[in-house]
Design a protein around this motif. Sequence first.
Motif, mmCIF file in Angstrom:
data_model
loop_
_atom_site.group_PDB
_atom_site.id
_atom_site.type_symbol
_atom_site.label_atom_id
_atom_site.label_comp_id
_atom_site.label_asym_id
_atom_site.label_seq_id
_atom_site.Cartn_x
_atom_site.Cartn_y
_atom_site.Cartn_z
ATOM 1 N N ASP A 106 23.209 27.166 99.669
ATOM 2 C CA ASP A 106 23.572 27.918 100.861
ATOM 3 C C ASP A 106 24.979 27.556 101.304
ATOM 4 O OD1 ASP A 106 22.631 29.827 102.959
ATOM 5 O OD2 ASP A 106 23.271 28.182 104.238
ATOM 6 N N LEU A 107 25.683 28.583 101.765
ATOM 7 C CA LEU A 107 27.047 28.449 102.263
ATOM 8 C C LEU A 107 27.090 28.964 103.696
ATOM 9 C CD1 LEU A 107 30.072 27.858 101.430
ATOM 10 C CD2 LEU A 107 30.249 30.322 101.017
ATOM 11 N N GLN A 108 27.665 28.162 104.596
ATOM 12 C CA GLN A 108 27.803 28.556 105.994
ATOM 13 C C GLN A 108 29.241 28.315 106.441
ATOM 14 O OE1 GLN A 108 25.467 29.885 107.994
ATOM 15 N NE2 GLN A 108 23.794 29.741 106.491
ATOM 16 N N ARG A 109 29.888 29.365 106.943
ATOM 17 C CA ARG A 109 31.221 29.164 107.512
ATOM 18 C C ARG A 109 31.074 28.446 108.838
ATOM 19 N NH1 ARG A 109 34.865 31.818 110.944
ATOM 20 N NH2 ARG A 109 33.454 33.586 111.275
ATOM 21 N N ILE A 110 31.855 27.384 109.026
ATOM 22 C CA ILE A 110 31.804 26.596 110.257
ATOM 23 C C ILE A 110 32.627 27.306 111.322
ATOM 24 C CG2 ILE A 110 32.334 24.374 111.326
ATOM 25 C CD1 ILE A 110 31.976 23.151 108.496
ATOM 26 N N LYS A 111 31.965 27.807 112.327
ATOM 27 C CA LYS A 111 32.621 28.587 113.374
ATOM 28 C C LYS A 111 33.098 27.677 114.515
ATOM 29 C CE LYS A 111 29.862 32.620 112.142
ATOM 30 N NZ LYS A 111 28.912 33.662 112.590
ATOM 31 N N GLU A 112 33.771 28.282 115.469
ATOM 32 C CA GLU A 112 34.340 27.518 116.574
ATOM 33 C C GLU A 112 33.282 27.086 117.587
ATOM 34 O OE1 GLU A 112 37.495 26.450 116.921
ATOM 35 O OE2 GLU A 112 37.842 27.256 114.909
ATOM 36 N N ARG A 138 29.685 17.919 116.591
ATOM 37 C CA ARG A 138 28.363 18.520 116.812
ATOM 38 C C ARG A 138 28.299 19.898 116.164
ATOM 39 N NH1 ARG A 138 28.063 17.573 121.759
ATOM 40 N NH2 ARG A 138 28.841 19.513 122.664
ATOM 41 N N ILE A 139 29.351 20.681 116.306
ATOM 42 C CA ILE A 139 29.384 22.015 115.705
ATOM 43 C C ILE A 139 29.347 21.918 114.183
ATOM 44 C CG2 ILE A 139 30.792 24.084 115.388
ATOM 45 C CD1 ILE A 139 31.807 23.620 118.281
ATOM 46 N N ARG A 140 30.191 21.056 113.619
ATOM 47 C CA ARG A 140 30.236 20.891 112.162
ATOM 48 C C ARG A 140 28.885 20.421 111.624
ATOM 49 N NH1 ARG A 140 33.635 20.396 107.895
ATOM 50 N NH2 ARG A 140 35.392 21.005 109.204
ATOM 51 N N THR A 141 28.276 19.462 112.294
ATOM 52 C CA THR A 141 26.996 18.924 111.832
ATOM 53 C C THR A 141 25.888 19.953 111.938
ATOM 54 O OG1 THR A 141 27.695 16.704 112.504
ATOM 55 C CG2 THR A 141 25.348 17.030 112.097
ATOM 56 N N PHE A 142 25.941 20.795 112.965
ATOM 57 C CA PHE A 142 24.951 21.862 113.073
ATOM 58 C C PHE A 142 24.980 22.737 111.835
ATOM 59 C CE2 PHE A 142 24.287 26.365 113.852
ATOM 60 C CZ PHE A 142 22.964 26.369 114.243
ATOM 61 N N TYR A 143 26.171 23.159 111.399
ATOM 62 C CA TYR A 143 26.257 24.039 110.235
ATOM 63 C C TYR A 143 25.883 23.303 108.946
ATOM 64 C CZ TYR A 143 28.165 27.759 113.078
ATOM 65 O OH TYR A 143 28.305 28.743 114.019
ATOM 66 N N ARG A 144 26.145 21.997 108.906
ATOM 67 C CA ARG A 144 25.687 21.205 107.760
ATOM 68 C C ARG A 144 24.154 21.195 107.701
ATOM 69 N NH1 ARG A 144 28.005 15.460 108.409
ATOM 70 N NH2 ARG A 144 26.971 15.156 106.397
ATOM 71 N N LEU A 145 23.519 21.028 108.848
ATOM 72 C CA LEU A 145 22.054 21.058 108.894
ATOM 73 C C LEU A 145 21.523 22.434 108.508
ATOM 74 C CD1 LEU A 145 21.432 19.049 112.183
ATOM 75 C CD2 LEU A 145 20.587 18.415 109.916
ATOM 76 N N TRP A 146 22.181 23.455 108.996
ATOM 77 C CA TRP A 146 21.760 24.825 108.688
ATOM 78 C C TRP A 146 21.838 25.084 107.187
ATOM 79 C CZ3 TRP A 146 23.981 29.683 111.642
ATOM 80 C CH2 TRP A 146 23.170 30.792 111.360
ATOM 81 N N ALA A 147 22.935 24.641 106.563
ATOM 82 C CA ALA A 147 23.080 24.820 105.115
ATOM 83 C C ALA A 147 21.998 24.051 104.354
ATOM 84 C CB ALA A 147 24.468 24.374 104.667
ATOM 85 N N ARG A 148 21.664 22.855 104.827
ATOM 86 C CA ARG A 148 20.577 22.086 104.204
ATOM 87 C C ARG A 148 19.274 22.876 104.243
ATOM 88 N NH1 ARG A 148 23.745 17.590 105.268
ATOM 89 N NH2 ARG A 148 23.101 15.594 104.340
ATOM 90 N N CYS A 201 25.712 23.473 100.547
ATOM 91 C CA CYS A 201 24.680 22.515 100.174
ATOM 92 C C CYS A 201 23.800 23.080 99.065
ATOM 93 C CB CYS A 201 23.810 22.180 101.380
ATOM 94 S SG CYS A 201 22.620 20.847 101.078
ATOM 95 N N LEU A 202 23.423 22.188 98.121
ATOM 96 C CA LEU A 202 22.492 22.534 97.045
ATOM 97 C C LEU A 202 21.227 21.715 97.203
ATOM 98 C CD1 LEU A 202 24.999 23.891 95.873
ATOM 99 C CD2 LEU A 202 24.443 22.902 93.658
ATOM 100 N N CYS A 203 20.125 22.266 96.757
ATOM 101 C CA CYS A 203 18.828 21.593 96.838
ATOM 102 C C CYS A 203 18.124 21.693 95.494
ATOM 103 C CB CYS A 203 17.978 22.260 97.927
ATOM 104 S SG CYS A 203 16.276 21.649 98.045
ATOM 105 N N ASN A 204 17.553 20.556 95.029
ATOM 106 C CA ASN A 204 16.716 20.589 93.831
ATOM 107 C C ASN A 204 15.724 19.437 93.851
ATOM 108 O OD1 ASN A 204 17.951 18.235 92.808
ATOM 109 N ND2 ASN A 204 19.333 19.363 91.460
ATOM 110 N N GLU A 205 14.908 19.360 92.831
ATOM 111 C CA GLU A 205 13.885 18.312 92.738
ATOM 112 C C GLU A 205 14.352 17.097 91.951
ATOM 113 O OE1 GLU A 205 9.577 19.458 92.075
ATOM 114 O OE2 GLU A 205 10.567 21.353 91.546
#
Length: 224
Positions: A106-112, A138-148, A201-205
Amino acid sequence: MANILYMDVTIFKEEALFLKGMSFIPTERRNKIQNFKSLMPARLSLGAGVLLKIALNRYGLEDKIDQIETEEHGKPYLKNTNFHFSLSHSGHYAVCAFSDKRIGADLQRIKEKLPQRTTKILSDTEKAYLDKLEERERIRTFYRLWARKESLSKWDGRGLRLPIEQLSFVQDGILQDMITFEGKTLYLREYSDLLPEYALCLCNETGFFTGKIEEITAESLKNT
């Protein structure tokens, strides 16, 4: 091992490249693109389709792009092969992650600013974690969590059907790169240096992510 192809889709402003890209993709995606009313969504969809075609080329499966099917909940896959892929796009970039194992990207553009409604995305633990951070972090970390969360939901295949607010990537005040999900251990890998204004972010087993990362530029597409 996971490989990543990515593209700045503004290259499709050039008509010759747009037409070449359209020649790469199946009729169904072409029709979808032609029905878009805005240019950027059309270019993003085209970019994702072109990257998938190139990824299939890397596996010697370029003639099977019309054979992609969907699982029960909508995750696309190529039957009877060890080719697994996940597509994402945001802002003006498209991404295709592919592997011989099941994968989500998943890719998320980090907004203002943060979205107005985050309750459907974050767990209570994650909200408490974000509240302790300075605004920009806080904003950057939110989008990191969203991508996860989105990469996990794409790995799983249920997408928006998955209650991602029940998943928590914060434990004991620490952002986690591993999570137990429905009896399985899943691993997450961020690529923060690849596109600094985006969360990828990428996810696998397997926990093995080292692979080739390649940008598909206007020049490389012309030579494809």
